[in-house]
Design a protein around this motif. Structure first.
Motif, PDB file in Angstrom:
ATOM      1  N   GLN A  55       0.828  -1.204   0.000  1.00 45.13           N
ATOM      2  CA  GLN A  55       0.000   0.000   0.000  1.00 45.13           C
ATOM      3  C   GLN A  55       0.861   1.252   0.000  1.00 45.13           C
ATOM      4  O   GLN A  55       0.574   2.219  -0.719  1.00 45.13           O
ATOM      5  CB  GLN A  55      -0.903   0.009   1.249  1.00 45.13           C
ATOM      6  CG  GLN A  55      -2.047  -0.999   1.199  1.00 45.13           C
ATOM      7  CD  GLN A  55      -2.883  -0.948   2.469  1.00 45.13           C
ATOM      8  OE1 GLN A  55      -2.444  -0.459   3.507  1.00 45.13           O
ATOM      9  NE2 GLN A  55      -4.090  -1.484   2.391  1.00 45.13           N
ATOM     10  N   LYS A  78       2.325   2.138  -3.394  1.00 48.77           N
ATOM     11  CA  LYS A  78       1.383   2.741  -4.353  1.00 48.77           C
ATOM     12  C   LYS A  78       1.296   4.253  -4.183  1.00 48.77           C
ATOM     13  O   LYS A  78       0.962   4.973  -5.123  1.00 48.77           O
ATOM     14  CB  LYS A  78      -0.009   2.125  -4.171  1.00 48.77           C
ATOM     15  CG  LYS A  78      -0.106   0.673  -4.613  1.00 48.77           C
ATOM     16  CD  LYS A  78      -1.502   0.122  -4.329  1.00 48.77           C
ATOM     17  CE  LYS A  78      -1.584  -1.350  -4.690  1.00 48.77           C
ATOM     18  NZ  LYS A  78      -2.907  -1.934  -4.332  1.00 48.77           N
ATOM     19  N   ASN A  79       1.562   4.717  -2.969  1.00 47.34           N
ATOM     20  CA  ASN A  79       1.467   6.152  -2.690  1.00 47.34           C
ATOM     21  C   ASN A  79       2.589   6.551  -1.736  1.00 47.34           C
ATOM     22  O   ASN A  79       2.366   6.800  -0.551  1.00 47.34           O
ATOM     23  CB  ASN A  79       0.095   6.476  -2.084  1.00 47.34           C
ATOM     24  CG  ASN A  79      -0.173   7.967  -2.017  1.00 47.34           C
ATOM     25  OD1 ASN A  79       0.678   8.780  -2.398  1.00 47.34           O
ATOM     26  ND2 ASN A  79      -1.333   8.329  -1.516  1.00 47.34           N
TER      27      ASN A  79
END
Length: 501
Positions: A72, A75-76
């Motif tokens: 997660q 992804k960012n």
């Protein structure tokens, strides 16, 4: 690069939670590496090596959960994360944990798997922290002379000296943090069960004001005195976790009485100082061990060197007998109905009454296997079956008159002496010798080395223990700051200033 070096050479161990947060956010370390590092430490010294025996159950999904968090983040990479996101923690085995056994240290409850997490665990998981496993404890949170022993998990040892125990009842939680099995451990404290283990392992523990942290989902011992809390390696780490787990919970009415949102721990460390503070040195509990007394004396000098004014305070004799006068009678009366209320939340395969529980424990005892209960603990449970009820005149008098009087009396003493905090050795003796082991170096002339701990328990006031020194045998000694109700952030900041960090 930290990501490779930390996992390879142990550079993770010195990191504070703030350091971990920065390293995770900038990508120099991964959650998978953090979890793997602590699992490696557990494999090396929990059931072999030092044989600390602090962890009784591991979360088999922890590594996968860490990988998911890393994915997660990838992804960012610029996103802001919660203070403990991706960071592992452990919890005392009386905290309900969804999908993991919650035994309370009892072999009788060895198959009990709750359907939801305790409030404090849920607060951490909601903040994306990762539950690594459950820690051993004194059985059903009462030691009866065998500190850190349970029929489910066996005996926890003190990582600083394995001939000594880690006190109780949050023995496994303190030992896990001291042994670098996890940076954070949830514990519970009724009559000293966070503070004593933290003190004897060189870690930091706070017994908060009643109501700061929810007890829902924690196996009760005596809800008049029970509180949840945390054990960490530093005061800064303590503050970070407290800001996450505090809060109001509709399932624990005590949390509705305290404006926990207004108590800010990390922010409260800004400008923390002892300069100009007046600290009341409690003189009642000295004289049980000369080495502990010497550390306590040196700690007083540290207070003065850091700018504090100290005054000596001899508390009324009633504060020396709080177990027999307050905690013991109320605890005996409350345990059965409150424990049975907890048992009623479990599935049908578990005992429903204390009588059924004791009957099963007796059968296990008769088999004389490795999962025998401390005989004194079993006798204690049998005695509670015949104990007085919570509506007895004695208990009603303690709850409605004695405890409020103690709170008023202690507050008045602090006000009259114009002190910011009371100060004393957390325990007036070193950690005791493990049951069944011989160590002639142990010295303790106190009838009850926990006596000072009962003050915060009886009043519901906050007390933090911080490391103050080490005596012969590599045994840590902690000192305590005790404040008035709701002054949790204040006592934490005093502990921070005392340590100079």
């Amino acid at each position: 690069m930290l990501a490779t070096a930390a996992h390879a050479d142990g550079a993770i161990d010195p990191l504070t939670l703030v350091d971990m947060r920065k390293a995770l956010d900038n990508g120099s370390i991964t959650s998978e590496q953090l979890v793997s590092h602590y699992l490696d430490n557990i494999r090396a010294n929990n059931r072999q090596g030092q044989n600390i025996n602090a962890l009784v159950t591991l979360n088999d999904n922890a590594l996968e959960q860490a990988r998911q968090w890393d994915a997660q983040r990838a992804k960012n990479p610029g996103a802001r994360h919660a203070p403990l996101a991706g960071i592992p923690f452990v919890a005392k085995d009386n905290f309900d944990s969804k999908g993991l056994v919650t035994s309370g240290g009892s072999y009788v409850l060895r198959t009990s798997v709750p359907g939801q997490d305790a409030f404090a665990i849920q607060q951490l998981i909601d903040g994306q922290a990762i539950l690594l496993g459950k820690t051993n404890m004194s059985e059903l949170a009462a030691s009866f002379g065998w500190f850190g022993y349970s029929s489910f998990g066996g005996q926890t040892l003190n990582p600083r000296n394995t001939r000594r125990d880690a006190s109780g009842s949050s023995s496994g939680s303190a030992a896990a943090v001291a042994a670098q099995f996890a940076p954070i451990a949830l514990g519970s404290d009724t009559s000293g069960s966070i503070r004593a283990p933290a003190s004897v392992t060189g870690t930091v523990g706070l017994r908060p004001s009643i109501g700061l942290i929810s007890r829902s989902g924690v196996i009760p011992l005596s809800l008049t005195f029970d509180t949840a809390g945390v054990i960490t390696r530093s005061v800064l780490d303590q503050a970070v976790v407290l800001d996450v787990i505090k809060g109001q919970d509709k399932n624990d009415a005590a949390t509705l009485d305290l404006a926990s949102a207004q108590i800010q721990f990390v922010r409260g460390l800004s400008g923390a100082s002892l300069k100009g503070k007046t600290i009341g040195i409690v003189s009642n509990f000295k004289g049980a061990n000369p080495e502990v007394d010497a550390v306590f004396q040196a700690a007083q000098q540290t207070l003065k060197e850091r700018g504090a004014h100290i005054v000596s305070i001899a508390l009324p004799k009633g504060f020396e007998s709080l177990w027999s006068d307050v905690l013991g009678p109320v605890g005996d009366a409350e345990f059965k109905p409150q424990f049975e209320r907890y048992l009623a939340t479990l599935d049908a395969s578990q005992p429903r009454t204390l009588e059924q529980f004791v009957e099963q424990a007796g059968k296990n005892q008769a088999q004389n296997n490795e999962h025998g209960m401390n005989p004194a603990r079993l006798s204690g449970l049998e005695a509670v079956l015949k104990a007085g009820t919570t509506d007895s005149p004695q208990v009603i008098s303690i709850l409605t008159r004695k405890i409020p009087q103690l709170r008023e009396q202690l507050s008045a003493i602090m006000k009259q002496n114009k002190v910011d905090s009371l100060f004393f050795a957390t325990l007036n003796c070193p950690p005791s010798v493990v049951h069944g082991v011989t160590d002639d170096s142990y010295v303790c002339t106190a009838g009850d080395t926990y006596a000072a701990s009962y003050i915060a328990s009886a009043t519901g006031f906050p007390e933090i223990t911080v490391p103050a020194g080490t005596i012969k045998g590599n045994l840590p000694v902690g000192v305590s700051f005790l404040g008035r109700y709701g002054e949790d952030a204040k006592v934490v900041s005093l502990g921070y200033a005392f340590l100079g960090r």
